[in-house]
Design a protein around this motif. Structure first.
Motif, PDB file in Angstrom:
ATOM      1  N   UNK A  65      11.236   1.669 -16.422  1.00 59.96           N
ATOM      2  CA  UNK A  65      10.178   0.677 -16.229  1.00 59.96           C
ATOM      3  C   UNK A  65      10.645  -0.469 -15.339  1.00 59.96           C
ATOM      4  N   UNK A  66      11.801  -1.012 -15.658  1.00 62.62           N
ATOM      5  CA  UNK A  66      12.304  -2.175 -14.918  1.00 62.62           C
ATOM      6  C   UNK A  66      12.502  -1.851 -13.441  1.00 62.62           C
ATOM      7  N   UNK A  67      13.107  -0.730 -13.157  1.00 63.00           N
ATOM      8  CA  UNK A  67      13.380  -0.382 -11.756  1.00 63.00           C
ATOM      9  C   UNK A  67      12.121   0.061 -11.031  1.00 63.00           C
ATOM     10  N   UNK A  68      11.263   0.804 -11.712  1.00 56.86           N
ATOM     11  CA  UNK A  68      10.024   1.284 -11.099  1.00 56.86           C
ATOM     12  C   UNK A  68       9.099   0.121 -10.755  1.00 56.86           C
ATOM     13  N   UNK A  69       8.934  -0.840 -11.660  1.00 55.38           N
ATOM     14  CA  UNK A  69       8.039  -1.959 -11.364  1.00 55.38           C
ATOM     15  C   UNK A  69       8.581  -2.811 -10.211  1.00 55.38           C
ATOM     16  N   UNK A  70       9.884  -2.921 -10.125  1.00 54.98           N
ATOM     17  CA  UNK A  70      10.467  -3.659  -8.997  1.00 54.98           C
ATOM     18  C   UNK A  70      10.205  -2.972  -7.672  1.00 54.98           C
ATOM     19  N   UNK A  71      10.438  -1.674  -7.642  1.00 61.93           N
ATOM     20  CA  UNK A  71      10.200  -0.891  -6.425  1.00 61.93           C
ATOM     21  C   UNK A  71       8.712  -0.890  -6.077  1.00 61.93           C
ATOM     22  N   UNK A  72       7.873  -0.681  -7.084  1.00 64.08           N
ATOM     23  CA  UNK A  72       6.436  -0.665  -6.844  1.00 64.08           C
ATOM     24  C   UNK A  72       5.918  -1.978  -6.308  1.00 64.08           C
ATOM     25  N   UNK A  73       6.461  -3.091  -6.794  1.00 66.73           N
ATOM     26  CA  UNK A  73       6.029  -4.409  -6.320  1.00 66.73           C
ATOM     27  C   UNK A  73       6.402  -4.615  -4.857  1.00 66.73           C
ATOM     28  N   UNK A  74       7.564  -4.134  -4.468  1.00 65.85           N
ATOM     29  CA  UNK A  74       7.976  -4.237  -3.060  1.00 65.85           C
ATOM     30  C   UNK A  74       6.957  -3.528  -2.171  1.00 65.85           C
ATOM     31  N   UNK A  75       6.461  -2.394  -2.624  1.00 68.09           N
ATOM     32  CA  UNK A  75       5.501  -1.629  -1.826  1.00 68.09           C
ATOM     33  C   UNK A  75       4.077  -2.168  -1.952  1.00 68.09           C
ATOM     34  N   UNK A  76       3.674  -2.555  -3.143  1.00 64.64           N
ATOM     35  CA  UNK A  76       2.319  -3.072  -3.332  1.00 64.64           C
ATOM     36  C   UNK A  76       2.119  -4.381  -2.577  1.00 64.64           C
ATOM     37  N   UNK A  77       3.186  -5.162  -2.443  1.00 64.68           N
ATOM     38  CA  UNK A  77       3.112  -6.427  -1.705  1.00 64.68           C
ATOM     39  C   UNK A  77       4.012  -6.376  -0.477  1.00 64.68           C
ATOM     40  N   UNK A  78       4.069  -5.201   0.140  1.00 64.37           N
ATOM     41  CA  UNK A  78       4.947  -4.983   1.284  1.00 64.37           C
ATOM     42  C   UNK A  78       4.372  -5.516   2.582  1.00 64.37           C
ATOM     43  N   UNK A  79       4.899  -4.994   3.661  1.00 67.01           N
ATOM     44  CA  UNK A  79       4.510  -5.460   4.992  1.00 67.01           C
ATOM     45  C   UNK A  79       3.355  -4.677   5.595  1.00 67.01           C
ATOM     46  N   UNK A  80       3.055  -3.521   5.045  1.00 69.29           N
ATOM     47  CA  UNK A  80       1.895  -2.779   5.535  1.00 69.29           C
ATOM     48  C   UNK A  80       0.650  -3.609   5.219  1.00 69.29           C
ATOM     49  N   UNK A  81      -0.239  -3.773   6.195  1.00 68.40           N
ATOM     50  CA  UNK A  81      -1.462  -4.553   5.934  1.00 68.40           C
ATOM     51  C   UNK A  81      -2.222  -3.997   4.722  1.00 68.40           C
ATOM     52  N   UNK A  82      -2.809  -4.902   3.940  1.00 69.59           N
ATOM     53  CA  UNK A  82      -3.462  -4.528   2.686  1.00 69.59           C
ATOM     54  C   UNK A  82      -4.486  -3.411   2.846  1.00 69.59           C
ATOM     55  N   UNK A  83      -5.344  -3.526   3.841  1.00 71.78           N
ATOM     56  CA  UNK A  83      -6.393  -2.511   4.038  1.00 71.78           C
ATOM     57  C   UNK A  83      -5.767  -1.158   4.316  1.00 71.78           C
ATOM     58  N   UNK A  84      -4.781  -1.120   5.195  1.00 72.60           N
ATOM     59  CA  UNK A  84      -4.082   0.131   5.514  1.00 72.60           C
ATOM     60  C   UNK A  84      -3.466   0.726   4.254  1.00 72.60           C
ATOM     61  N   UNK A  85      -2.794  -0.136   3.496  1.00 76.37           N
ATOM     62  CA  UNK A  85      -2.110   0.319   2.275  1.00 76.37           C
ATOM     63  C   UNK A  85      -3.101   0.962   1.308  1.00 76.37           C
ATOM     64  N   UNK A  86      -4.241   0.314   1.101  1.00 76.87           N
ATOM     65  CA  UNK A  86      -5.199   0.855   0.132  1.00 76.87           C
ATOM     66  C   UNK A  86      -5.816   2.164   0.603  1.00 76.87           C
TER      67      UNK A  86
END
Length: 179
Positions: free
Chosen positions: A47-68
């Motif tokens: 959980x701890x490592x997955x949520x950290x990695x997921x947060x990096x990607x969910x709030x990453x540099x790819x524009x929000x619209x593209x990401x979704x």
């Protein structure tokens, strides 16, 4: 999706103080009550490592619209209702129209996609089916994305594949009504 959870989410009263602290330190908003987090937290180390990695990607540099768009196509490809329903709402908040959300189901061949949007969806499809982004799609993406974004994109799709695999296998149930 399974009809019921194979591993049920922890209820607040079932969490020891350390688990509750971990949940709320890794998920700092109202989504901490979502079934996915309350299920995966049963394995604190993952959980701890997955949520950290997921947060990096969910709030990453790819524009929000593209990401979704990419996440929705991945959810569709993996037949992950949970992921689809959560990200459909995020997509609508991040510049994807309701018509486009539905067109994600049709894929990159929908005639009203821009060349860019079609390339994003095609990248998600190629990663899903071929485990790599093809040359033509890569060339289109490289016209707009720098090397950081080109690294982030397959990591994003891979993360949401892993999420779909866990959600679908564990039987994590969507919290809201299905549209």
């Amino acid at each position: 999706m399974t009809a019921s959870p194979r591993i049920p989410p922890l209820e607040p009263g079932e969490m020891d103080p350390a688990t509750a602290e971990l949940l709320h330190s890794c998920v700092k908003d109202e989504t901490a009550s979502n079934n996915i987090y309350r299920t995966i937290v049963r394995h604190p180390r993952v959980f701890k490592r997955w949520t950290g990695f997921g947060a990096v990607l969910l709030y990453g540099w790819i524009p929000e619209r593209d990401r979704e768009l990419v996440v929705l196509r991945t959810a569709h490809n993996c037949r992950c209702v949970y992921e689809w329903e959560h990200h459909k709402q995020l997509a609508l908040q991040r510049g994807v129209s309701a018509e486009e959300v539905e067109a994600v189901l049709e894929g990159p061949e929908w005639p009203q996609w821009s060349q860019w949007d079609a390339a994003l969806l095609r990248a998600a499809d190629e990663l899903h089916y071929d485990s790599r982004i093809g040359e033509a799609t890569w060339a289109t993406l490289a016209e707009r994305y720098d090397e950081r974004l080109l690294i982030e994109l397959p990591m994003l799709v891979g993360n949401y594949h892993a999420v779909a695999f866990a959600v679908n296998s564990l039987g994590i149930q969507y919290e809201g009504p299905h549209a």
